[in-house]
Design a protein around this motif. Structure first.
Motif, PDB file in Angstrom:
ATOM      1  N   VAL A  39       0.837  -1.210   0.000  1.00 39.48           N
ATOM      2  CA  VAL A  39       0.000   0.000   0.000  1.00 39.48           C
ATOM      3  C   VAL A  39       0.866   1.252   0.000  1.00 39.48           C
ATOM      4  O   VAL A  39       0.633   2.204  -0.761  1.00 39.48           O
ATOM      5  CB  VAL A  39      -0.953  -0.015   1.214  1.00 39.48           C
ATOM      6  N   VAL A  40       1.883   1.270   0.857  1.00 41.34           N
ATOM      7  CA  VAL A  40       2.766   2.431   0.937  1.00 41.34           C
ATOM      8  C   VAL A  40       3.488   2.649  -0.386  1.00 41.34           C
ATOM      9  O   VAL A  40       3.691   3.798  -0.817  1.00 41.34           O
ATOM     10  CB  VAL A  40       3.765   2.248   2.092  1.00 41.34           C
ATOM     11  N   SER A  41       3.873   1.570  -1.035  1.00 36.49           N
ATOM     12  CA  SER A  41       4.548   1.693  -2.331  1.00 36.49           C
ATOM     13  C   SER A  41       3.636   2.354  -3.365  1.00 36.49           C
ATOM     14  O   SER A  41       4.087   3.187  -4.169  1.00 36.49           O
ATOM     15  CB  SER A  41       4.993   0.317  -2.822  1.00 36.49           C
ATOM     16  N   ARG A  42       2.356   1.993  -3.327  1.00 39.71           N
ATOM     17  CA  ARG A  42       1.403   2.607  -4.274  1.00 39.71           C
ATOM     18  C   ARG A  42       1.219   4.094  -3.973  1.00 39.71           C
ATOM     19  O   ARG A  42       1.104   4.923  -4.888  1.00 39.71           O
ATOM     20  CB  ARG A  42       0.072   1.872  -4.208  1.00 39.71           C
ATOM     21  N   VAL A  43       1.182   4.430  -2.687  1.00 38.42           N
ATOM     22  CA  VAL A  43       1.069   5.851  -2.331  1.00 38.42           C
ATOM     23  C   VAL A  43       2.321   6.606  -2.768  1.00 38.42           C
ATOM     24  O   VAL A  43       2.244   7.721  -3.303  1.00 38.42           O
ATOM     25  CB  VAL A  43       0.850   6.009  -0.806  1.00 38.42           C
ATOM     26  N   PHE A  46       2.206   7.315  -6.342  1.00 36.00           N
ATOM     27  CA  PHE A  46       1.189   8.334  -6.632  1.00 36.00           C
ATOM     28  C   PHE A  46       1.707   9.748  -6.382  1.00 36.00           C
ATOM     29  O   PHE A  46       1.405  10.679  -7.139  1.00 36.00           O
ATOM     30  CB  PHE A  46      -0.062   8.061  -5.780  1.00 36.00           C
ATOM     31  N   VAL A  47       2.508   9.929  -5.338  1.00 34.87           N
ATOM     32  CA  VAL A  47       2.939  11.277  -4.961  1.00 34.87           C
ATOM     33  C   VAL A  47       4.303  11.642  -5.549  1.00 34.87           C
ATOM     34  O   VAL A  47       4.739  12.788  -5.399  1.00 34.87           O
ATOM     35  CB  VAL A  47       3.011  11.420  -3.422  1.00 34.87           C
ATOM     36  N   ALA A  58       9.129  11.422  -1.766  1.00 35.70           N
ATOM     37  CA  ALA A  58       8.022  12.127  -1.122  1.00 35.70           C
ATOM     38  C   ALA A  58       7.504  11.384   0.098  1.00 35.70           C
ATOM     39  O   ALA A  58       6.948  11.998   1.010  1.00 35.70           O
ATOM     40  CB  ALA A  58       6.885  12.331  -2.126  1.00 35.70           C
ATOM     41  N   LEU A  59       7.690  10.064   0.155  1.00 33.44           N
ATOM     42  CA  LEU A  59       7.206   9.261   1.281  1.00 33.44           C
ATOM     43  C   LEU A  59       8.356   8.395   1.775  1.00 33.44           C
ATOM     44  O   LEU A  59       8.879   7.565   1.039  1.00 33.44           O
ATOM     45  CB  LEU A  59       6.021   8.380   0.847  1.00 33.44           C
ATOM     46  N   VAL A  60       8.732   8.612   3.036  1.00 31.66           N
ATOM     47  CA  VAL A  60       9.878   7.901   3.583  1.00 31.66           C
ATOM     48  C   VAL A  60       9.489   7.244   4.896  1.00 31.66           C
ATOM     49  O   VAL A  60       8.520   7.621   5.555  1.00 31.66           O
ATOM     50  CB  VAL A  60      11.063   8.868   3.815  1.00 31.66           C
ATOM     51  N   ALA A  61      10.258   6.223   5.269  1.00 31.88           N
ATOM     52  CA  ALA A  61      10.077   5.531   6.553  1.00 31.88           C
ATOM     53  C   ALA A  61      11.150   6.006   7.513  1.00 31.88           C
ATOM     54  O   ALA A  61      12.348   5.980   7.190  1.00 31.88           O
ATOM     55  CB  ALA A  61      10.152   4.023   6.356  1.00 31.88           C
ATOM     56  N   GLN A  62      10.709   6.445   8.718  1.00 27.75           N
ATOM     57  CA  GLN A  62      11.642   6.944   9.719  1.00 27.75           C
ATOM     58  C   GLN A  62      11.229   6.434  11.102  1.00 27.75           C
ATOM     59  O   GLN A  62      10.158   6.783  11.602  1.00 27.75           O
ATOM     60  CB  GLN A  62      11.657   8.484   9.734  1.00 27.75           C
ATOM     61  N   GLY A  63      12.072   5.569  11.682  1.00 28.75           N
ATOM     62  CA  GLY A  63      11.835   5.112  13.040  1.00 28.75           C
ATOM     63  C   GLY A  63      10.473   4.483  13.274  1.00 28.75           C
ATOM     64  O   GLY A  63       9.799   4.823  14.251  1.00 28.75           O
ATOM     65  N   GLY A  64      10.042   3.630  12.399  1.00 35.02           N
ATOM     66  CA  GLY A  64       8.745   2.978  12.546  1.00 35.02           C
ATOM     67  C   GLY A  64       7.560   3.843  12.128  1.00 35.02           C
ATOM     68  O   GLY A  64       6.402   3.468  12.351  1.00 35.02           O
ATOM     69  N   ARG A  65       7.837   4.985  11.526  1.00 30.44           N
ATOM     70  CA  ARG A  65       6.772   5.881  11.041  1.00 30.44           C
ATOM     71  C   ARG A  65       6.952   6.139   9.552  1.00 30.44           C
ATOM     72  O   ARG A  65       8.053   6.061   9.022  1.00 30.44           O
ATOM     73  CB  ARG A  65       6.812   7.231  11.781  1.00 30.44           C
ATOM     74  N   VAL A  70       5.073  16.968   1.227  1.00 27.01           N
ATOM     75  CA  VAL A  70       4.310  17.584   0.137  1.00 27.01           C
ATOM     76  C   VAL A  70       4.934  18.930  -0.189  1.00 27.01           C
ATOM     77  O   VAL A  70       5.626  19.533   0.648  1.00 27.01           O
ATOM     78  CB  VAL A  70       2.824  17.769   0.529  1.00 27.01           C
ATOM     79  N   PRO A  71       4.727  19.437  -1.391  1.00 27.97           N
ATOM     80  CA  PRO A  71       5.282  20.744  -1.760  1.00 27.97           C
ATOM     81  C   PRO A  71       4.781  21.836  -0.820  1.00 27.97           C
ATOM     82  O   PRO A  71       3.682  21.756  -0.251  1.00 27.97           O
ATOM     83  CB  PRO A  71       4.789  20.960  -3.192  1.00 27.97           C
ATOM     84  N   GLY A  72       5.579  22.876  -0.673  1.00 27.94           N
ATOM     85  CA  GLY A  72       5.217  23.956   0.232  1.00 27.94           C
ATOM     86  C   GLY A  72       3.976  24.707  -0.183  1.00 27.94           C
ATOM     87  O   GLY A  72       3.285  25.289   0.662  1.00 27.94           O
ATOM     88  N   ASP A  73       3.657  24.727  -1.483  1.00 28.52           N
ATOM     89  CA  ASP A  73       2.473  25.451  -1.950  1.00 28.52           C
ATOM     90  C   ASP A  73       1.239  24.564  -2.044  1.00 28.52           C
ATOM     91  O   ASP A  73       0.213  24.980  -2.591  1.00 28.52           O
ATOM     92  CB  ASP A  73       2.748  26.088  -3.318  1.00 28.52           C
ATOM     93  N   ALA A  74       1.322  23.348  -1.510  1.00 28.00           N
ATOM     94  CA  ALA A  74       0.155  22.457  -1.543  1.00 28.00           C
ATOM     95  C   ALA A  74      -0.899  22.951  -0.560  1.00 28.00           C
ATOM     96  O   ALA A  74      -0.581  23.437   0.527  1.00 28.00           O
ATOM     97  CB  ALA A  74       0.575  21.027  -1.196  1.00 28.00           C
ATOM     98  N   ALA A  75      -2.161  22.828  -0.954  1.00 28.60           N
ATOM     99  CA  ALA A  75      -3.281  23.236  -0.101  1.00 28.60           C
ATOM    100  C   ALA A  75      -4.140  22.016   0.213  1.00 28.60           C
ATOM    101  O   ALA A  75      -4.487  21.252  -0.684  1.00 28.60           O
ATOM    102  CB  ALA A  75      -4.118  24.311  -0.791  1.00 28.60           C
ATOM    103  N   VAL A  76      -4.468  21.844   1.484  1.00 34.85           N
ATOM    104  CA  VAL A  76      -5.316  20.739   1.945  1.00 34.85           C
ATOM    105  C   VAL A  76      -6.639  21.344   2.397  1.00 34.85           C
ATOM    106  O   VAL A  76      -6.658  22.224   3.265  1.00 34.85           O
ATOM    107  CB  VAL A  76      -4.646  19.956   3.085  1.00 34.85           C
TER     108      VAL A  76
END
Length: 279
Positions: A39-43, A46-47, A58-65, A70-76
């Motif tokens: 699942v993480v690989s697909r995400v 995607f990003v 864009a998606l990394v694993a750090q210490g079990g997390r 995301v880009p600085g100009d991304a809006a959620v």
């Protein structure tokens, strides 16, 4: 679901176990660790952008997390709504009602629809509750700001939606009472209070809060709105005799001017002869 949670929690990252429970809320599969990696690989695919460098994942694993970048100009949308409600609350408190309404109505627009409607689970339900509270707050600020601006139509529309979404929420009823009161509909404002009182008594066995009671008493003690009085007409002195009942108006006297004045001309008075130069 994994992407949504990674976006929301991107500041501190999402623990691997929590992400797995979000993806499989009804129970983890036996091989959930490898399934989650898929699942993480697909995400990640995607990003990932074509211009990204090999070391800038864009998606990394750090210490079990898992941490999503995301880009600085991304809006959620949910974050924009949260910020807008915070600023709208401050603007309303400062009396900047137009700014408060603009911010609150924008938050309402960003929060339209349901959060991940096709999914369930503890995290999804918690997010829905959080966003629904945010939506209700935005609706109430938009309603109160509209009332303060004299826009009764939108004030009532926002308040009605808040009551419909939260039928036991007293603050939503108070917004509706305020909207009716500002519109001059005192009876409707009182009826809204009695509706709330009946709902609370029948469904929850409680009475309205003191704040709601105070709002009700304020409306109850306010004088009934008076119908606007029509301004009295100012009659032309030449015409006053015409409107006296039982009296026949005498023919208007000729003017001593060299022309017929407007009052005489209107009633067909013959012009008096112009005075001679010697006169």
């Amino acid at each position: 679901m994994a992407f949504a949670r990674l976006v929301v929690e991107r500041a501190g990252g999402t623990e691997r176990d929590q992400l797995a429970e979000t993806v499989w809320p009804e129970g983890l599969p036996d091989t959930w660790a490898s399934a989650l990696r898929s699942v993480v690989s697909r995400v990640r695919t995607f990003v990932t952008m074509p211009q990204d460098k090999p070391g800038d994942a864009a998606l990394v694993a750090q210490g079990g997390r898992y941490v999503l970048r995301v880009p600085g100009d991304a809006a959620v949308d949910v974050e924009c709504a949260d910020l807008a409600v915070t600023e709208a609350t401050a603007a309303f408190a400062d009396g900047a009602f137009a700014v408060a309404r603009q911010l609150a109505s924008g938050a309402v627009s960003n929060l339209r629809g349901s959060f991940l409607p096709s999914h369930e689970g503890e995290w999804v339900n918690a997010m829905r509750e959080q966003l629904e509270e945010l939506r209700l707050t935005a609706l109430e600020i938009a309603s109160l700001s509209s009332s303060a601006l004299g826009d009764e139509h939108h004030a009532l529309r926002y308040a009605e939606e808040a009551v419909r979404r939260a039928p036991f929420r007293e603050s939503a009823y108070r917004c509706r009472m305020t909207a009716h009161k500002r519109a001059g509909n005192r009876a409707e404002a009182l009826r809204s209070y009695h509706q709330l009182r009946r709902v609370l008594a029948e469904e929850l066995g409680t009475d309205p809060a003191p704040e709601t009671e105070a709002a009700y008493l304020e409306i109850l003690r306010a004088p009934e709105p008076r119908a606007p009085q029509r301004p009295s007409a100012t009659l032309d002195p030449f015409l006053m005799g015409v409107f006296e009942v039982g009296r026949t108006a005498s023919a208007p006297r000729p003017c001593g001017l060299g022309r017929v004045c407007s009052g005489h001309r209107a009633h067909g008075a013959a012009p008096s002869p112009a005075p001679s130069p010697a006169a």
